[in-house]
Design an enzyme around this catalytic site. Structure first.
Site, PDB file in Angstrom:
ATOM      1  N   ARG A   1       0.854  -1.198   0.000  1.00  0.00           N
ATOM      2  CA  ARG A   1       0.000   0.000   0.000  1.00  0.00           C
ATOM      3  C   ARG A   1       0.878   1.231   0.000  1.00  0.00           C
ATOM      4  NH1 ARG A   1      -4.615  -1.820   4.315  1.00  0.00           N
ATOM      5  NH2 ARG A   1      -5.151  -3.697   3.178  1.00  0.00           N
TER       6      ARG A   1
ATOM      7  N   SER B   1      -7.932  -1.515   0.747  1.00  0.00           N
ATOM      8  CA  SER B   1      -8.967  -1.841   1.728  1.00  0.00           C
ATOM      9  C   SER B   1      -9.770  -0.621   2.171  1.00  0.00           C
ATOM     10  CB  SER B   1      -8.317  -2.553   2.914  1.00  0.00           C
ATOM     11  OG  SER B   1      -9.286  -3.047   3.782  1.00  0.00           O
ATOM     12  N   HIS B   2      -9.709  -0.304   3.457  1.00  0.00           N
ATOM     13  CA  HIS B   2     -10.515   0.783   4.022  1.00  0.00           C
ATOM     14  C   HIS B   2      -9.783   2.127   3.957  1.00  0.00           C
ATOM     15  CE1 HIS B   2      -7.897  -1.143   6.825  1.00  0.00           C
ATOM     16  NE2 HIS B   2      -7.750   0.024   7.417  1.00  0.00           N
TER      17      HIS B   2
ATOM     18  N   ASP C   1     -16.408  -2.376   4.094  1.00  0.00           N
ATOM     19  CA  ASP C   1     -15.326  -1.423   3.788  1.00  0.00           C
ATOM     20  C   ASP C   1     -15.087  -1.364   2.276  1.00  0.00           C
ATOM     21  OD1 ASP C   1     -14.095  -3.896   3.475  1.00  0.00           O
ATOM     22  OD2 ASP C   1     -12.144  -3.165   4.150  1.00  0.00           O
TER      23      ASP C   1
ATOM     24  N   ASP D   1     -13.087  -2.668   0.051  1.00  0.00           N
ATOM     25  CA  ASP D   1     -12.985  -3.896  -0.738  1.00  0.00           C
ATOM     26  C   ASP D   1     -13.907  -4.988  -0.221  1.00  0.00           C
ATOM     27  OD1 ASP D   1     -11.450  -4.189   1.575  1.00  0.00           O
ATOM     28  OD2 ASP D   1     -10.096  -5.641   0.640  1.00  0.00           O
TER      29      ASP D   1
ATOM     30  N   ASP E   1     -14.277  -6.790   2.458  1.00  0.00           N
ATOM     31  CA  ASP E   1     -13.971  -7.970   3.274  1.00  0.00           C
ATOM     32  C   ASP E   1     -14.317  -7.729   4.749  1.00  0.00           C
ATOM     33  OD1 ASP E   1     -11.903  -6.186   3.610  1.00  0.00           O
ATOM     34  OD2 ASP E   1     -10.287  -7.650   3.325  1.00  0.00           O
ATOM     35  N   ARG E   2     -14.540  -6.469   5.109  1.00  0.00           N
ATOM     36  CA  ARG E   2     -14.914  -6.178   6.500  1.00  0.00           C
ATOM     37  C   ARG E   2     -16.417  -6.045   6.654  1.00  0.00           C
ATOM     38  NH1 ARG E   2     -10.463  -2.137   9.222  1.00  0.00           N
ATOM     39  NH2 ARG E   2      -8.691  -3.459   8.699  1.00  0.00           N
TER      40      ARG E   2
ATOM     41  N   THR F   1      -2.352 -11.259  13.915  1.00  0.00           N
ATOM     42  CA  THR F   1      -3.201 -10.438  13.048  1.00  0.00           C
ATOM     43  C   THR F   1      -2.845 -10.701  11.591  1.00  0.00           C
ATOM     44  OG1 THR F   1      -3.417  -8.743  14.714  1.00  0.00           O
ATOM     45  CG2 THR F   1      -3.724  -8.052  12.441  1.00  0.00           C
TER      46      THR F   1
ATOM     47  N   SER G   1     -10.714  -6.460  14.034  1.00  0.00           N
ATOM     48  CA  SER G   1     -10.697  -5.383  13.046  1.00  0.00           C
ATOM     49  C   SER G   1     -11.846  -5.520  12.042  1.00  0.00           C
ATOM     50  CB  SER G   1      -9.353  -5.347  12.335  1.00  0.00           C
ATOM     51  OG  SER G   1      -9.047  -6.621  11.802  1.00  0.00           O
TER      52      SER G   1
ATOM     53  N   LYS H   1     -11.354 -12.850   4.510  1.00  0.00           N
ATOM     54  CA  LYS H   1     -12.529 -12.524   5.297  1.00  0.00           C
ATOM     55  C   LYS H   1     -13.586 -11.997   4.341  1.00  0.00           C
ATOM     56  CE  LYS H   1     -10.514  -8.154   6.907  1.00  0.00           C
ATOM     57  NZ  LYS H   1      -9.097  -8.239   6.582  1.00  0.00           N
TER      58      LYS H   1
END
Ligand code: G6P
Ligand code: ZN
Length: 611
Positions: A44, A145-146, A328, A330, A332-333, A395, A426, A437
């Protein structure tokens, strides 16, 4: 004399008027760019960095080279490429398609619009019909992601392997090493850009095609195998049930509409922020462009569900919907809410595990469950009661994937199909249907549980709060909160962590503000599957009453360091279960600040976010 014209006019057009399509491979000289080490979840960086000369190309070439050196059949292979729709998504896809062609890939798969959520990518890699061609070797997910998207925000890229899960550390280490020595990359620059807006098969040249397919197709098909959509539809038919789902202008919109409107007939307006945007709505949107489902950022959903960002009830013009959820960037959350009720991710995991028998995929019995170390210990209690193996991993989702893929290694009595549920504090929860996830999975799991508890339409609706409170009454409650300190000076954060590690042995047995530290260590994980050891996974302090706090440095940040402080206090079923989590863990937070000397080291007096 006149030049002979081709007899066939189509041949004439092809020869002189159509843009030149060439599979010629151009070798571009490049040099290593510092800092291309993938973090918790891929590489990232600031979007402008990714747009810089060769930045993306260097990384992608390093992936291809690493794959070839691992013996992966890149030549002749099928590769999937898509992302969460953030700024630079489509440009990056076109570059990767041309580099894939140069690497010898014969077929690239792309979701419509260049979109695939992270779990959908995993589903595509694992389950999409190869239609007579080669099964995919893996895929590139373009997402941070987020993290906010936009030209001045963040971009990211991650490689997932043939099991549909994030590349293991062994591979990411190799990729990183390649980025430090890279001298050239290869690209078929003569290929035209591919239209991604509609499903189509683009045969660009002999032996190279790009297949664009509906981005929701494979994921929705797989979820239909995991859940009983018919039973969930009945829940939606109840007059006293309503819901709101916030896609936060990330990639989830098309999936949310396909499932909630298309499958369950949800009322109009149930899906909000369901149009993917390059900046997730940007600074002026309620979430300020943070497509992150939590009490701080999912502003519209949280207000609609009747809470403020501290999770306290507020007045609402009309009663909030019975169920609320968000995803989020992408997808996955997930965040799960009831009417004026927030379900913490740790509790959500424990409740889903405890009620797994409601989900058809787990009818035969849940074989194991797992959580990341900083996630609350609520799930441990459920695993104990169910008598199933339980794992505590660092994690990062890749550790779960390893367990799921282990087949007989970790579960001597199981076949390679392992009904497995796992999750993280998370806001990530999921199962073994994919190797990521899955934000939609978590929501459907909850809806399935609610459907199972609401089969009698004459009885009042059992909502999220009822289910969670019944769970606490049975197992007790692990009060929980996380403090984040964003954008801290990296060196200062590292000094603070090192100082704490040095202090740990001396602190064991001491009492601070009436609480006694019973043990303290740095979490280290021995992977029972591949024997690998992951060190430095978080500083833990445990207290004699079962409370604990944990410090970790985030592995997903882009600027400076993010310090995460995880706080947890257990209250048995006989104790007061209805307090506010942030109040209950506050005294523990004060001890943690004292022990860590966070204010002295970082100059921060307040966390940036509490979740
Ligand atoms: C990503 C990963 C998760 C991880 C999360 C937090 O979402 O997929 O597995 O829990 O990042 O990571 P961090 O290192 O920022 O705490
Ligand atoms: Zn994500």
């Amino acid at each position: 004399a006149l030049k002979a014209r081709p007899a066939n006019p189509l041949e004439f057009i092809g020869k002189y008027l159509l843009p030149k399509v060439s599979m010629e491979v151009t070798t571009v000289v490049t040099k290593p760019i510092a800092g291309q080490k993938p973090g918790t979840s891929g590489l990232r960086q600031k979007t402008r960095t990714f747009m810089g000369e060769s930045y993306l190309q260097n990384f992608v070439q390093s992936v291809f080279d690493a794959l070839v050196s691992e013996g992966v059949a890149v030549k002749g292979g099928t590769l999937c490429v898509s992302g969460d729709g953030r700024y630079f998504n489509s440009t990056a896809i076109q570059i990767i398609i041309k580099m894939a062609a140069a690497a010898g890939v014969t077929r690239v798969w792309c979701g419509t619009g260049g979109l695939l959520s992270t779990p959908a990518m995993s589903a595509v890699i694992r389950t999409r019909d190869p239609a007579g061609g080669a099964a995919p070797i893996g895929g590139f997910i373009l997402s941070a992601s987020h993290n906010p998207g936009g030209i001045d925000e963040d971009f990211g890229i991650k490689y997932n392997g043939e099991n549909g899960g994030p590349a293991p550390e062994k591979l990411t280490d190799k990729i990183y090493k390649n980025t430090t020595t890279i001298a050239e990359y290869k690209i078929c620059s003569g290929l035209p850009d591919v239209a991604l807006d509609a499903p189509a098969k683009h045969k660009l040249a002999d032996g190279f095609e790009v297949v664009v397919f509906p981005c929701v197709e494979d994921h929705v098909a797989l979820l239909k195998k995991v859940f009983d959509f018919g039973a969930i539809k009945k829940l939606f038919e109840r007059k006293d049930f309503s819901m709101i789902y916030d896609s936060m202008n990330g990639v989830q919109g098309p999936y949310a509409k396909a499932i909630f409107y298309g499958e369950f007939g949800a009322a109009p307006g149930s899906c909000i922020n369901a149009e993917p945007k390059e900046d997730f709505g940007g600074h002026d949107s309620p979430s300020h462009g943070h497509a992150d489902p939590n009490l701080t950022h999912a502003v519209e959903l949280v207000a609609a569900m009747g809470l403020n960002k501290m999770g306290l009830p507020i007045e609402t013009p009309k009663p909030p919907p019975s169920f609320g959820a968000a995803a989020d960037g992408d997808a996955d959350r997930n965040m799960i809410m009831g009417s004026k009720f927030f379900c913490s991710p740790s509790d959500s995991l424990a409740v889903i595990v405890a009620n797994a028998q409601c989900i058809p995929w787990y009818k035969g019995g849940l074989k194991a469950c797992a959580r990341s170390m900083p996630t609350s210990m609520a799930t441990d209690l459920v695993a104990k009661k169910l008598g199933i193996p339980f794992f505590e991993v660092p994690t990062g989702w890749k550790f779960f994937g390893n367990l799921m893929d282990s087949g007989s290694a970790a579960f001597p009595n199981s076949p390679s199909y392992i009904p497995f549920i796992c999750g993280e504090e998370s806001f990530g929860t999921g199962g073994d249907h994919v190797r990521e996830k899955d934000g939609m999975w978590a929501v459907l799991a909850w809806l399935q549980i609610l459907a199972a508890k609401n089969t009698d339409p004459s009885k009042p609706l059992v909502g999220v709060a009822d289910v969670v409170m019944a769970h606490w009454a049975e197992y007790g409650r692990n009060y929980y909160a996380r403090y984040d300190y964003d954008g801290v000076d990296k060196a200062a954060a590292e000094k603070m962590m090192a100082a704490m590690v040095a202090e740990q042995p001396k602190l064991i047995g001491t009492t601070i503000n009436g609480m006694t530290i019973s043990s303290a260590d740095m979490f280290e994980y021995n992977d029972s599957v591949d024997g690998s050891i992951s060190k430095n996974q978080g500083i833990r302090f445990m207290f004699s009453d079962g409370s604990r706090f944990v410090f970790r440095l985030s592995g997903t940040g882009v600027v400076g360091a993010t310090i995460r402080l995880y706080l947890e206090k257990y209250t048995p079923p006989t104790g007061d279960l209805s307090l506010h989590a942030f109040d209950v863990i506050k005294p523990l937070g004060e001890i943690a600040l004292q022990v860590s000397k966070l204010v002295e080291f970082t100059g921060r007096t307040e966390p940036s976010v509490i979740t």
